[in-house]
Design a protein around this motif. Structure first.
Motif, PDB file in Angstrom:
ATOM      1  N   LYS A  65       0.136   1.357 -18.672  1.00  0.00           N
ATOM      2  CA  LYS A  65       1.630   0.862 -18.489  1.00  0.00           C
ATOM      3  C   LYS A  65       2.474   1.884 -18.768  1.00  0.00           C
ATOM      4  CE  LYS A  65       0.445  -4.284 -19.202  1.00  0.00           C
ATOM      5  NZ  LYS A  65       0.718  -5.437 -20.089  1.00  0.00           N
ATOM      6  N   GLY A  66       3.561   2.001 -17.982  1.00  0.00           N
ATOM      7  CA  GLY A  66       4.619   3.119 -18.261  1.00  0.00           C
ATOM      8  C   GLY A  66       4.246   4.414 -17.658  1.00  0.00           C
ATOM      9  N   ARG A  67       2.856   4.462 -17.367  1.00  0.00           N
ATOM     10  CA  ARG A  67       2.347   5.668 -16.455  1.00  0.00           C
ATOM     11  C   ARG A  67       1.981   5.673 -15.240  1.00  0.00           C
ATOM     12  NH1 ARG A  67      -1.918   8.167 -18.770  1.00  0.00           N
ATOM     13  NH2 ARG A  67      -3.017   6.381 -19.286  1.00  0.00           N
ATOM     14  N   PHE A  68       1.506   4.455 -14.897  1.00  0.00           N
ATOM     15  CA  PHE A  68       1.062   4.492 -13.572  1.00  0.00           C
ATOM     16  C   PHE A  68       1.927   3.314 -12.772  1.00  0.00           C
ATOM     17  CE2 PHE A  68      -4.190   5.565 -14.230  1.00  0.00           C
ATOM     18  CZ  PHE A  68      -3.457   6.530 -14.911  1.00  0.00           C
ATOM     19  N   THR A  69       1.736   3.342 -11.446  1.00  0.00           N
ATOM     20  CA  THR A  69       2.619   2.551 -10.640  1.00  0.00           C
ATOM     21  C   THR A  69       1.832   2.081  -9.253  1.00  0.00           C
ATOM     22  OG1 THR A  69       4.719   3.496 -11.373  1.00  0.00           O
ATOM     23  CG2 THR A  69       4.702   2.010  -9.520  1.00  0.00           C
ATOM     24  N   ILE A  70       1.732   1.044  -9.100  1.00  0.00           N
ATOM     25  CA  ILE A  70       0.701   0.561  -8.017  1.00  0.00           C
ATOM     26  C   ILE A  70       1.987   0.197  -6.982  1.00  0.00           C
ATOM     27  CG2 ILE A  70       0.381  -1.845  -8.745  1.00  0.00           C
ATOM     28  CD1 ILE A  70      -2.266  -1.789  -7.351  1.00  0.00           C
ATOM     29  N   SER A  71       1.604   0.455  -5.729  1.00  0.00           N
ATOM     30  CA  SER A  71       2.496   0.007  -4.694  1.00  0.00           C
ATOM     31  C   SER A  71       1.759  -0.403  -3.362  1.00  0.00           C
ATOM     32  CB  SER A  71       3.887   0.837  -4.444  1.00  0.00           C
ATOM     33  OG  SER A  71       3.305   2.040  -4.126  1.00  0.00           O
ATOM     34  N   ARG A  72       2.302  -0.721  -2.447  1.00  0.00           N
ATOM     35  CA  ARG A  72       2.013  -1.053  -1.059  1.00  0.00           C
ATOM     36  C   ARG A  72       2.718  -0.518   0.224  1.00  0.00           C
ATOM     37  NH1 ARG A  72      -1.326  -6.301  -1.021  1.00  0.00           N
ATOM     38  NH2 ARG A  72      -1.711  -5.820   1.136  1.00  0.00           N
ATOM     39  N   ASP A  73       2.387  -0.411   1.116  1.00  0.00           N
ATOM     40  CA  ASP A  73       3.080  -0.295   2.498  1.00  0.00           C
ATOM     41  C   ASP A  73       2.259  -1.152   3.644  1.00  0.00           C
ATOM     42  OD1 ASP A  73       4.524   0.411   4.690  1.00  0.00           O
ATOM     43  OD2 ASP A  73       4.968   2.544   4.111  1.00  0.00           O
ATOM     44  N   ASN A  74       2.803  -2.342   3.604  1.00  0.00           N
ATOM     45  CA  ASN A  74       1.996  -2.902   4.700  1.00  0.00           C
ATOM     46  C   ASN A  74       2.242  -2.633   6.133  1.00  0.00           C
ATOM     47  OD1 ASN A  74       1.043  -4.792   2.642  1.00  0.00           O
ATOM     48  ND2 ASN A  74       2.598  -6.313   3.125  1.00  0.00           N
ATOM     49  N   ALA A  75       3.334  -1.871   6.436  1.00  0.00           N
ATOM     50  CA  ALA A  75       3.231  -1.331   7.701  1.00  0.00           C
ATOM     51  C   ALA A  75       2.584  -0.144   7.908  1.00  0.00           C
ATOM     52  CB  ALA A  75       4.757  -0.844   7.602  1.00  0.00           C
ATOM     53  N   LYS A  76       1.974   0.334   6.756  1.00  0.00           N
ATOM     54  CA  LYS A  76       1.087   1.689   6.783  1.00  0.00           C
ATOM     55  C   LYS A  76      -0.333   1.292   6.571  1.00  0.00           C
ATOM     56  CE  LYS A  76       4.299   5.250   6.271  1.00  0.00           C
ATOM     57  NZ  LYS A  76       5.052   6.496   5.457  1.00  0.00           N
ATOM     58  N   ASN A  77      -0.474   0.054   6.205  1.00  0.00           N
ATOM     59  CA  ASN A  77      -1.848  -0.599   5.676  1.00  0.00           C
ATOM     60  C   ASN A  77      -2.360   0.270   4.542  1.00  0.00           C
ATOM     61  OD1 ASN A  77      -1.766  -2.191   7.841  1.00  0.00           O
ATOM     62  ND2 ASN A  77      -3.121  -1.394   9.102  1.00  0.00           N
ATOM     63  N   THR A  78      -1.558   0.772   3.649  1.00  0.00           N
ATOM     64  CA  THR A  78      -1.980   1.609   2.481  1.00  0.00           C
ATOM     65  C   THR A  78      -1.222   1.081   1.477  1.00  0.00           C
ATOM     66  OG1 THR A  78      -1.934   3.517   3.962  1.00  0.00           O
ATOM     67  CG2 THR A  78      -1.876   3.867   1.827  1.00  0.00           C
ATOM     68  N   VAL A  79      -2.332   1.173   0.406  1.00  0.00           N
ATOM     69  CA  VAL A  79      -2.050   1.009  -1.161  1.00  0.00           C
ATOM     70  C   VAL A  79      -1.840   2.045  -1.951  1.00  0.00           C
ATOM     71  CG1 VAL A  79      -4.338   0.168  -1.998  1.00  0.00           C
ATOM     72  CG2 VAL A  79      -2.249  -0.670  -3.055  1.00  0.00           C
ATOM     73  N   TYR A  80      -0.994   2.348  -2.869  1.00  0.00           N
ATOM     74  CA  TYR A  80      -0.904   3.532  -3.628  1.00  0.00           C
ATOM     75  C   TYR A  80      -1.005   3.440  -5.101  1.00  0.00           C
ATOM     76  CZ  TYR A  80       1.365   4.877   0.673  1.00  0.00           C
ATOM     77  OH  TYR A  80       1.672   5.194   2.026  1.00  0.00           O
ATOM     78  N   LEU A  81      -1.350   4.423  -5.864  1.00  0.00           N
ATOM     79  CA  LEU A  81      -1.278   4.463  -7.216  1.00  0.00           C
ATOM     80  C   LEU A  81      -0.787   5.875  -7.594  1.00  0.00           C
ATOM     81  CD1 LEU A  81      -2.051   2.803  -9.736  1.00  0.00           C
ATOM     82  CD2 LEU A  81      -4.329   4.278  -9.847  1.00  0.00           C
ATOM     83  N   GLN A  82       0.511   5.606  -8.125  1.00  0.00           N
ATOM     84  CA  GLN A  82       0.937   6.842  -8.469  1.00  0.00           C
ATOM     85  C   GLN A  82       0.746   6.863 -10.125  1.00  0.00           C
ATOM     86  OE1 GLN A  82       3.313   9.115  -7.049  1.00  0.00           O
ATOM     87  NE2 GLN A  82       2.895  10.275  -9.154  1.00  0.00           N
ATOM     88  N   MET A  83       0.301   8.163 -10.364  1.00  0.00           N
ATOM     89  CA  MET A  83      -0.290   8.184 -11.790  1.00  0.00           C
ATOM     90  C   MET A  83       0.437   9.567 -12.357  1.00  0.00           C
ATOM     91  SD  MET A  83      -4.402   7.854 -11.176  1.00  0.00           S
ATOM     92  CE  MET A  83      -4.651   9.342 -10.447  1.00  0.00           C
TER      93      MET A  83
END
Length: 127
Positions: A65-83
């Protein structure tokens, strides 16, 4: 059937950043709840982060928490994990996972909840 392919892993120094991506194909991505898990050498697979099908609910394990961010782009069919602010203890193989939102309550932290898994991507944080 759903196929998941992770990318973006690598070697980074303590305090560095990486962004993992998970490309999804085979079914309607926007109908799937998504999760990230990791498994360090000799340890069990553990929950890292999850995001619901619409992207308006996110969940994290306390150590990230506070270091990682999960997000998704449904138009690109992709989920991300920014660490960010990576630590040596973040070293692990990172896996993304998916489950249809129509299959009941989103039990996001339980690995057995998910129906589909990627092959994993190695993240190594050097001290």
């Amino acid at each position: 059937q759903v196929q998941l392919v992770e990318s973006g892993g690598g070697l980074v120094q303590d305090g560095g950043s990486l962004r993992l991506s998970c490309a999804v194909s085979g079914r309607t991505f926007s109908n799937h709840n998504m999760g990230w898990f990791r498994q360090a050498l000799g340890k069990e697979r553990e929950f890292v982060a999850a995001i619901n099908w619409s992207g308006d609910s996110v969940y994290y394990t306390d150590p990230v928490k506070g270091r990682f961010t999960i997000s998704r782009d449904n138009a690109k069919n992709t989920v991300y994990l920014q660490m960010s602010s990576l630590k040596p203890e973040d070293t692990a193989v990172y896996f993304c996972a998916a489950r249809s939102r129509y299959l009941g309550r989103f039990d996001y932290s339980r690995a057995s909840f998910y129906s589909y898994w990627g092959q994993g991507t190695q993240v190594t944080v050097s001290s």
